[in-house]
Design a protein around this motif. Structure first.
Motif, mmCIF file in Angstrom:
data_model
loop_
_atom_site.group_PDB
_atom_site.id
_atom_site.type_symbol
_atom_site.label_atom_id
_atom_site.label_comp_id
_atom_site.label_asym_id
_atom_site.label_seq_id
_atom_site.Cartn_x
_atom_site.Cartn_y
_atom_site.Cartn_z
ATOM 1 N N ALA A 12 42.271 36.816 43.416
ATOM 2 C CA ALA A 12 42.727 36.424 42.066
ATOM 3 C C ALA A 12 43.196 37.442 41.412
ATOM 4 O O ALA A 12 44.899 37.455 41.132
ATOM 5 C CB ALA A 12 41.755 35.177 41.065
ATOM 6 N N GLU A 13 42.795 39.042 40.866
ATOM 7 C CA GLU A 13 43.405 39.762 40.160
ATOM 8 C C GLU A 13 44.718 40.820 41.313
ATOM 9 O O GLU A 13 45.645 40.599 40.789
ATOM 10 C CB GLU A 13 42.981 40.198 39.780
ATOM 11 C CG GLU A 13 42.733 41.806 39.248
ATOM 12 C CD GLU A 13 43.279 41.869 38.222
ATOM 13 O OE1 GLU A 13 44.718 42.197 37.412
ATOM 14 O OE2 GLU A 13 42.420 40.417 37.200
ATOM 15 N N GLY A 14 44.928 40.576 42.502
ATOM 16 C CA GLY A 14 45.572 41.196 43.116
ATOM 17 C C GLY A 14 47.331 40.170 43.241
ATOM 18 O O GLY A 14 48.084 40.605 43.337
ATOM 19 N N SER A 15 46.653 39.090 43.312
ATOM 20 C CA SER A 15 47.993 37.957 42.882
ATOM 21 C C SER A 15 48.215 38.194 41.534
ATOM 22 O O SER A 15 49.024 37.933 41.596
ATOM 23 C CB SER A 15 47.107 36.590 43.716
ATOM 24 O OG SER A 15 46.788 35.943 42.172
ATOM 25 N N ASN A 16 47.372 38.258 41.245
ATOM 26 C CA ASN A 16 48.441 38.603 39.237
ATOM 27 C C ASN A 16 48.924 39.826 38.756
ATOM 28 O O ASN A 16 50.208 40.004 39.224
ATOM 29 C CB ASN A 16 47.320 38.797 38.043
ATOM 30 C CG ASN A 16 46.321 37.727 37.911
ATOM 31 O OD1 ASN A 16 46.978 36.046 38.137
ATOM 32 N ND2 ASN A 16 45.208 37.499 37.264
ATOM 33 N N GLY A 26 48.127 44.754 44.226
ATOM 34 C CA GLY A 26 47.842 43.762 44.707
ATOM 35 C C GLY A 26 47.718 42.969 46.391
ATOM 36 O O GLY A 26 46.545 42.395 46.790
ATOM 37 N N LYS A 27 48.785 43.235 46.969
ATOM 38 C CA LYS A 27 48.572 42.725 48.643
ATOM 39 C C LYS A 27 47.752 43.403 49.172
ATOM 40 O O LYS A 27 46.936 41.980 49.811
ATOM 41 C CB LYS A 27 49.740 43.138 48.691
ATOM 42 C CG LYS A 27 51.173 41.875 48.284
ATOM 43 C CD LYS A 27 52.825 42.294 48.958
ATOM 44 C CE LYS A 27 53.853 41.102 49.007
ATOM 45 N NZ LYS A 27 55.152 41.651 48.904
ATOM 46 N N GLY A 28 47.111 44.481 48.850
ATOM 47 C CA GLY A 28 46.387 45.315 49.196
ATOM 48 C C GLY A 28 45.049 43.856 49.557
ATOM 49 O O GLY A 28 44.400 44.152 50.124
ATOM 50 N N ALA A 29 45.277 44.189 48.036
ATOM 51 C CA ALA A 29 43.689 43.332 47.208
ATOM 52 C C ALA A 29 43.355 42.212 47.636
ATOM 53 O O ALA A 29 42.655 41.444 48.369
ATOM 54 C CB ALA A 29 43.350 43.430 45.940
ATOM 55 N N ILE A 30 44.403 41.220 48.199
ATOM 56 C CA ILE A 30 44.317 40.071 49.089
ATOM 57 C C ILE A 30 43.667 40.622 50.499
ATOM 58 O O ILE A 30 42.807 39.810 50.577
ATOM 59 C CB ILE A 30 45.063 39.334 48.402
ATOM 60 C CG1 ILE A 30 45.774 39.027 46.787
ATOM 61 C CG2 ILE A 30 45.686 37.807 49.259
ATOM 62 C CD1 ILE A 30 47.220 38.549 46.761
ATOM 63 N N ARG A 31 44.773 40.953 51.405
ATOM 64 C CA ARG A 31 44.015 41.219 52.435
ATOM 65 C C ARG A 31 42.530 41.805 52.509
ATOM 66 O O ARG A 31 41.890 41.278 53.539
ATOM 67 C CB ARG A 31 44.424 42.895 53.067
ATOM 68 C CG ARG A 31 46.256 42.035 53.270
ATOM 69 C CD ARG A 31 46.828 43.467 54.422
ATOM 70 N NE ARG A 31 47.849 42.725 54.278
ATOM 71 C CZ ARG A 31 49.046 43.745 53.173
ATOM 72 N NH1 ARG A 31 48.598 44.806 52.607
ATOM 73 N NH2 ARG A 31 51.152 43.434 52.938
#
Length: 134
Positions: free
Chosen positions: A51-55, A76-81
């Motif tokens: 969620a924070e990554g998408s933000n 953010g993209k790395g956090a989602i991955r």
């Protein structure tokens, strides 16, 4: 009278008395329940990461802070991955395999854990799709 009031107040503040029994019973929870509880915490953390990554991706795409926007979107993209990978690591962990080996696979808590992981993955997949992450 004042000593009695002070004693009762101390018991309440220090958790002595009626609260001592539930605290003791919490310590005696089965190992599997505690392991699953901790797995739930890690899965919840993965959802928060995504969620924070998408933000961060959305903020970065606004291009309102040149020089920082690219960093925010990339991170953010790395956090989602990483969120997706974290859920996978939990579900494929040695601890999870051991619980299944011990016969916990049919328990209500285990069913909930798998359902939670599925929902977390579905949510993370939607965020990845929205942010065009492959």
């Amino acid at each position: 009278m004042k000593k009695r009031t002070l004693l009762l107040a101390s018991m309440v503040l220090l958790g002595i008395g009626l609260a001592a029994s539930p605290l003791y019973s919490q310590e005696r929870q089965s190992d599997s329940s505690m392991q699953l509880h901790h797995m739930h915490a890690v899965i919840n953390h993965a959802v928060e990461m995504a969620a924070e990554g998408s933000n961060l991706v959305m903020l970065g795409e606004m291009q309102m802070a040149p020089g920082t926007d690219d960093l925010a979107a990339e991170h953010g993209k790395g956090a989602i991955r990483e969120a997706k990978a974290l859920v996978k690591r939990v579900m494929e962990s040695k601890a999870m395999a051991e619980l299944h080996k011990q016969g916990q696979g049919e328990s209500r808590e285990m069913a909930y854990t798998h359902k939670l992981a599925e929902a977390a993955n579905a949510y993370i997949d939607l965020l990845a799709e929205m942010c065009s992450i492959k």
